[in-house]
Design a protein around this motif. Structure first.
Motif, mmCIF file in Angstrom:
data_model
loop_
_atom_site.group_PDB
_atom_site.id
_atom_site.type_symbol
_atom_site.label_atom_id
_atom_site.label_comp_id
_atom_site.label_asym_id
_atom_site.label_seq_id
_atom_site.Cartn_x
_atom_site.Cartn_y
_atom_site.Cartn_z
ATOM 1 N N ARG A 44 -23.221 9.777 -97.130
ATOM 2 C CA ARG A 44 -21.972 10.492 -96.883
ATOM 3 C C ARG A 44 -21.252 9.888 -95.674
ATOM 4 N NH1 ARG A 44 -20.647 14.926 -99.347
ATOM 5 N NH2 ARG A 44 -19.235 16.419 -98.433
ATOM 6 N N PHE A 45 -19.951 9.626 -95.852
ATOM 7 C CA PHE A 45 -19.111 9.068 -94.789
ATOM 8 C C PHE A 45 -17.891 9.949 -94.617
ATOM 9 C CE2 PHE A 45 -21.265 5.445 -96.668
ATOM 10 C CZ PHE A 45 -21.783 4.810 -95.550
ATOM 11 N N ARG A 46 -17.413 10.046 -93.386
ATOM 12 C CA ARG A 46 -16.165 10.746 -93.118
ATOM 13 C C ARG A 46 -15.115 9.699 -92.790
ATOM 14 N NH1 ARG A 46 -14.194 15.351 -93.184
ATOM 15 N NH2 ARG A 46 -16.115 16.503 -93.151
ATOM 16 N N SER A 47 -14.026 9.721 -93.558
ATOM 17 C CA SER A 47 -12.921 8.785 -93.364
ATOM 18 C C SER A 47 -11.670 9.578 -93.032
ATOM 19 C CB SER A 47 -12.680 7.965 -94.635
ATOM 20 O OG SER A 47 -13.790 7.175 -94.946
ATOM 21 N N ARG A 48 -10.804 8.949 -92.273
ATOM 22 C CA ARG A 48 -9.564 9.601 -91.869
ATOM 23 C C ARG A 48 -8.410 8.616 -91.990
ATOM 24 N NH1 ARG A 48 -8.598 12.442 -86.070
ATOM 25 N NH2 ARG A 48 -6.651 13.450 -86.601
ATOM 26 N N VAL A 49 -7.342 9.049 -92.633
ATOM 27 C CA VAL A 49 -6.146 8.222 -92.821
ATOM 28 C C VAL A 49 -5.083 8.657 -91.829
ATOM 29 C CG1 VAL A 49 -4.285 7.585 -94.416
ATOM 30 C CG2 VAL A 49 -6.602 7.925 -95.277
ATOM 31 N N THR A 50 -4.415 7.688 -91.259
ATOM 32 C CA THR A 50 -3.282 7.954 -90.384
ATOM 33 C C THR A 50 -2.127 7.089 -90.854
ATOM 34 O OG1 THR A 50 -4.745 8.366 -88.527
ATOM 35 C CG2 THR A 50 -2.468 7.942 -87.997
ATOM 36 N N SER A 51 -0.939 7.672 -90.862
ATOM 37 C CA SER A 51 0.252 6.923 -91.275
ATOM 38 C C SER A 51 1.307 7.002 -90.186
ATOM 39 C CB SER A 51 0.806 7.493 -92.584
ATOM 40 O OG SER A 51 1.275 8.801 -92.399
ATOM 41 N N PRO A 52 2.193 5.997 -90.133
ATOM 42 C CA PRO A 52 3.234 5.980 -89.102
ATOM 43 C C PRO A 52 4.356 6.948 -89.435
ATOM 44 C CG PRO A 52 3.536 4.134 -90.567
ATOM 45 C CD PRO A 52 2.266 4.829 -90.999
ATOM 46 N N GLY A 53 5.144 7.301 -88.443
ATOM 47 C CA GLY A 53 6.284 8.177 -88.661
ATOM 48 C C GLY A 53 7.408 7.517 -89.433
#
Length: 123
Positions: A44-53
């Protein structure tokens, strides 16, 4: 393999808790999406996405604990990126900047965090 300071800072910013919100600067100073857990081959892995404004199609996805099993962590990050593009833009086509198509040993890890980046393509 070493990660540049800005990529490392971005990856570390992604590893904390967070959600979409006006007070959440996130990576690129834009929206940050709460991470989700993905199980790949029993890990199990925790991933997080971030996007620009300014260009929400551009994103970075950070996966924690990648040093446990790098090939599976790359797959978990890829799955999260595809989920992001499907949810936001209705398609799974991604133009990778730093993608999962590279050999696993060429993908930098810093403190167990793997970072992929790309841009969701229009349908």
């Amino acid at each position: 393999m070493r990660v540049t300071g800005s990529v490392l800072a971005a990856a570390m910013a992604l590893t904390g808790c967070g959600g979409i919100g006006s007070g959440d600067s996130g990576l690129f100073g834009g929206r940050s999406l709460r991470g989700s857990a993905e199980e790949v081959q029993g890990i199990r892995f925790r991933s997080r996405v971030t996007s620009p404004g300014e260009d929400a199609r551009r994103f970075m996805v950070a996966t924690r604990g990648a040093d446990r099993a790098p090939p599976q962590a790359v797959e978990a990050a890829r799955i999260e990126a595809v989920r992001y593009c499907l949810t936001r833009y209705g398609g799974s086509n991604i133009e990778w900047t730093e993608g999962p198509d590279r050999p696993v040993e060429e993908i930098p890890l810093e403190d167990g965090v793997l970072v992929l980046s790309g841009r969701c393509l229009a349908r």
